[in-house]
Each structure stands twice: as structure tokens, then as C-alpha cells.
Enzyme design. Structure first.
Site, mmCIF file in Angstrom:
data_model
loop_
_atom_site.group_PDB
_atom_site.id
_atom_site.type_symbol
_atom_site.label_atom_id
_atom_site.label_comp_id
_atom_site.label_asym_id
_atom_site.label_seq_id
_atom_site.Cartn_x
_atom_site.Cartn_y
_atom_site.Cartn_z
ATOM 1 C CG ASP A 34 -1.887 1.082 1.313
ATOM 2 O OD1 ASP A 34 -1.637 2.149 0.712
ATOM 3 O OD2 ASP A 34 -2.924 0.887 1.961
ATOM 4 C CB ILE A 35 1.215 4.076 -2.381
ATOM 5 C CG1 ILE A 35 2.303 5.076 -2.745
ATOM 6 C CG2 ILE A 35 -0.109 4.790 -2.252
ATOM 7 C CD1 ILE A 35 3.431 4.517 -3.512
ATOM 8 C CG ASN A 48 -8.580 14.400 -10.058
ATOM 9 O OD1 ASN A 48 -8.547 15.603 -9.802
ATOM 10 N ND2 ASN A 48 -9.230 13.535 -9.305
ATOM 11 N N GLY A 56 -9.149 5.441 -5.703
ATOM 12 C CA GLY A 56 -7.865 4.744 -5.848
ATOM 13 C C GLY A 56 -6.783 5.263 -4.918
ATOM 14 C CG ASP A 58 -6.236 11.656 -5.742
ATOM 15 O OD1 ASP A 58 -5.492 12.215 -4.918
ATOM 16 O OD2 ASP A 58 -6.933 12.276 -6.572
ATOM 17 C CB THR A 148 -1.983 0.937 -14.513
ATOM 18 O OG1 THR A 148 -1.782 0.902 -13.101
ATOM 19 C CG2 THR A 148 -0.689 1.281 -15.225
ATOM 20 N N GLY A 149 -5.007 2.403 -13.330
ATOM 21 C CA GLY A 149 -6.292 2.074 -12.703
ATOM 22 C C GLY A 149 -7.422 2.758 -13.448
HETATM 23 N N1 AR6 Z 1 -1.403 1.644 -2.902
HETATM 24 C C1 AR6 Z 1 -0.794 1.266 -4.062
HETATM 25 N N2 AR6 Z 1 -1.454 1.107 -5.215
HETATM 26 C C2 AR6 Z 1 -2.779 1.329 -5.214
HETATM 27 C C3 AR6 Z 1 -3.492 1.736 -4.051
HETATM 28 C C4 AR6 Z 1 -2.738 1.892 -2.869
HETATM 29 N N3 AR6 Z 1 -3.325 2.266 -1.700
HETATM 30 N N4 AR6 Z 1 -4.803 1.900 -4.383
HETATM 31 C C5 AR6 Z 1 -4.917 1.594 -5.703
HETATM 32 N N5 AR6 Z 1 -3.701 1.255 -6.197
HETATM 33 P P1 AR6 Z 1 -5.647 4.697 -9.701
HETATM 34 P P2 AR6 Z 1 -4.961 6.289 -12.079
HETATM 35 C C6 AR6 Z 1 -3.330 0.887 -7.581
HETATM 36 O O1 AR6 Z 1 -7.008 4.509 -10.231
HETATM 37 O O2 AR6 Z 1 -5.209 5.155 -13.004
HETATM 38 C C7 AR6 Z 1 -8.391 8.675 -8.996
HETATM 39 O O3 AR6 Z 1 -9.760 8.789 -8.796
HETATM 40 C C8 AR6 Z 1 -4.444 0.463 -8.509
HETATM 41 O O4 AR6 Z 1 -4.735 -0.905 -8.319
HETATM 42 O O5 AR6 Z 1 -5.495 5.071 -8.267
HETATM 43 O O6 AR6 Z 1 -3.772 7.160 -12.325
HETATM 44 C C9 AR6 Z 1 -7.722 10.034 -9.229
HETATM 45 O O7 AR6 Z 1 -8.367 11.078 -8.526
HETATM 46 C C10 AR6 Z 1 -3.838 0.749 -9.879
HETATM 47 O O8 AR6 Z 1 -2.999 -0.341 -10.262
HETATM 48 O O9 AR6 Z 1 -4.851 5.852 -10.534
HETATM 49 C C11 AR6 Z 1 -7.840 10.204 -10.710
HETATM 50 O O10 AR6 Z 1 -9.094 10.749 -11.072
HETATM 51 C C12 AR6 Z 1 -2.923 1.952 -9.632
HETATM 52 O O11 AR6 Z 1 -2.792 2.033 -8.213
HETATM 53 C C13 AR6 Z 1 -7.730 8.803 -11.244
HETATM 54 O O12 AR6 Z 1 -8.171 7.943 -10.183
HETATM 55 C C14 AR6 Z 1 -3.429 3.273 -10.168
HETATM 56 O O13 AR6 Z 1 -4.846 3.356 -10.011
HETATM 57 C C15 AR6 Z 1 -6.290 8.449 -11.550
HETATM 58 O O14 AR6 Z 1 -6.270 7.198 -12.144
#
Ligand code: AR6
Length: 201
Positions: A34-35, A48, A56, A58, A148-149
Site C-alpha cells: 500500500d503506497i 487528477n 484509488g 488518490d 493503470t487504474g
Molecule cells: N497503494 C498502491 N497502489 C494502489 C493503491 C494503494 N493504496 N490503491 C490503488 N492502487 P488509480 P490512475 C493501484 O485509479 O489510473 C483517482 O480517482 C491500482 O490498483 O489510483 O492514475 C484520481 O483522482 C492501480 O494499479 O490511478 C484520478 O481521477 C494503480 O494504483 C484517477 O483515479 C493506479 O490506479 C487516476 O487514475
């Protein structure tokens, strides 16, 4: 095998006691976690452009880090980016209640189905985040898998971009000694390891 023993396999090394792989003479670690729990100088937020939170990574950073991060982001919006942080750029704030000292917020590219992902923009996110950390003379930084999410960037296509960008940055003189790539799911780490392009130092 005593704990902490490192196995070497080609350019990567594996520490079985901690379930992480390392590259570039152990300067880069790839792990599942977990980051928000990383005890490093800076963690990177996959934000964002509003900088005001989301889901996610954020959402986790803002909810566990507390008000201090949100207030610092509001101040950055007010003073520097009233229209929002453009994709590829990075800004730094305090980390509130998180173990890290700072949060570096960057906005990754949004990948639309059927369109070619914007690798140049993804590379910019990593490069600008690393540069900001180095500018502050930080020694360690942890990245989630940006874009990637929710933003839909195919993880197998992100891996070569991310590894090449980090390797290129670390080949220059920098304060950064440790870069962590933190994957939430073991399957995401496996996909990264399959597609990364780190080469021997
Ligand atoms: N620790 C590490 N990795 C994580 C965690 C965590 N706690 N939570 C999720 N991931 P995303 P994006 C992984 O969607 O694609 C937000 O709403 C997750 O499984 O967090 O850049 C923002 O406000 C995935 O592999 O980021 C933006 O609107 C990765 O982190 C949008 O999402 C990235 O997923 C950004 O989307």
C-alpha cells in the site's frame, strides 16, 4: 537461507524474505503493498488535475494523510494552477499523517479504449516526479502504477516506459538512492516484472 539473503537472476535480484525484487544494484525495488504505508521521503500520488482528491491511490492518500494535504493542494490550485494541474506535471506537498515526509502529486494520461496510450506523457509524470524529489535532495521515493487504474493505461504497456524512464534518470548524478515501485495486487507486480526493461547497470 538466512533472512535478507538476496538471490540474483540475470539483471534482477529477489529477496525471498521480503517478497520484493530489485534492479539497478538494488536502487529500484518492486513490491506488493500500500503506497500510503511506505516509509520513504516522498510517495507519489496518481492524482487528477483538480488536485482535490478522488478514488484509488488518490483517495487513500487524502483520507489517510488528512486535511493538511488537501489544504496544501488547495493552496497550489489557488496560487499556481487555478485551471488545474496539467497531465505530466508534478507538485509537492507535506504528507500530513502519512509516514512519508512529502507527497508528490502528478496527473497521468487518460487512455481511451482503442487509442494508443500516451507513453511520452506517462514518462513525463515519472521524470518530473523524480526531478522534483531530487531538487529537494530527497533520497527515497515510492511510486504507485500511475494511470493503470481508473485512467485505463494498459499495465503491460506502462512497464517498459516506467522502467526505461527510471533507469535513464538514475544514470545521472542524483540525490535519489532508492526508488520503490509499489503494486497493490500481486498480479500487477507480476505483469510489471514480465514487461519491464531494466538492464544491468
Ligand atoms: N497503494 C498502491 N497502489 C494502489 C493503491 C494503494 N493504496 N490503491 C490503488 N492502487 P488509480 P490512475 C493501484 O485509479 O489510473 C483517482 O480517482 C491500482 O490498483 O489510483 O492514475 C484520481 O483522482 C492501480 O494499479 O490511478 C484520478 O481521477 C494503480 O494504483 C484517477 O483515479 C493506479 O490506479 C487516476 O487514475
Amino acid at each position: 537461507m538466512p533472512p535478507g539473503t538476496i538471490w540474483r537472476i540475470g539483471v534482477e535480484a529477489m529477496d525471498p524474505s521480503r517478497n520484493r525484487k530489485t534492479f539497478l544494484s538494488e536502487r529500484v525495488s518492486v513490491l506488493v503493498g500500500d503506497i500510503t504505508e511506505q516509509d520513504v521521503d516522498a510517495i507519489v500520488n496518481a492524482a487528477n488535475s483538480t488536485l482535490l482528491g478522488g478514488g484509488g491511490v488518490d483517495g487513500a492518500i487524502h483520507s489517510r494523510g488528512g486535511r493538511e494535504i488537501r489544504q496544501a493542494c488547495e493552496e497550489i490550485r489557488r496560487t499556481r494552477f487555478p485551471k488545474g494541474l496539467p497531465a505530466g506535471e508534478a507538485v509537492i506537498t507535506a504528507a500530513g499523517r502519512l509516514p512519508a515526509r512529502y507527497v508528490i502529486h502528478t496527473v497521468g494520461p487518460i487512455c481511451r479504449p482503442g487509442r494508443e496510450p500516451d507513453g511520452r506523457m506517462l514518462a513525463l509524470c515519472y521524470r518530473n516526479s523524480l526531478a522534483l524529489a531530487a531538487e529537494r535532495e530527497l533520497r527515497s521515493i515510492a511510486f504507485p502504477a500511475i494511470s493503470t487504474g481508473a485512467f485505463g493505461y494498459p499495465p503491460e504497456q506502462a512497464a517498459p516506459v516506467v522502467s526505461e524512464t527510471i533507469q535513464s534518470f538514475l544514470s545521472q548524478k542524483t540525490s535519489l538512492e532508492r526508488v520503490l515501485l509499489v503494486f497493490y495486487e500481486p498480479s500487477d507486480m507480476t505483469l510489471f516484472l514480465k514487461n519491464q526493461r531494466f538492464t544491468a547497470p
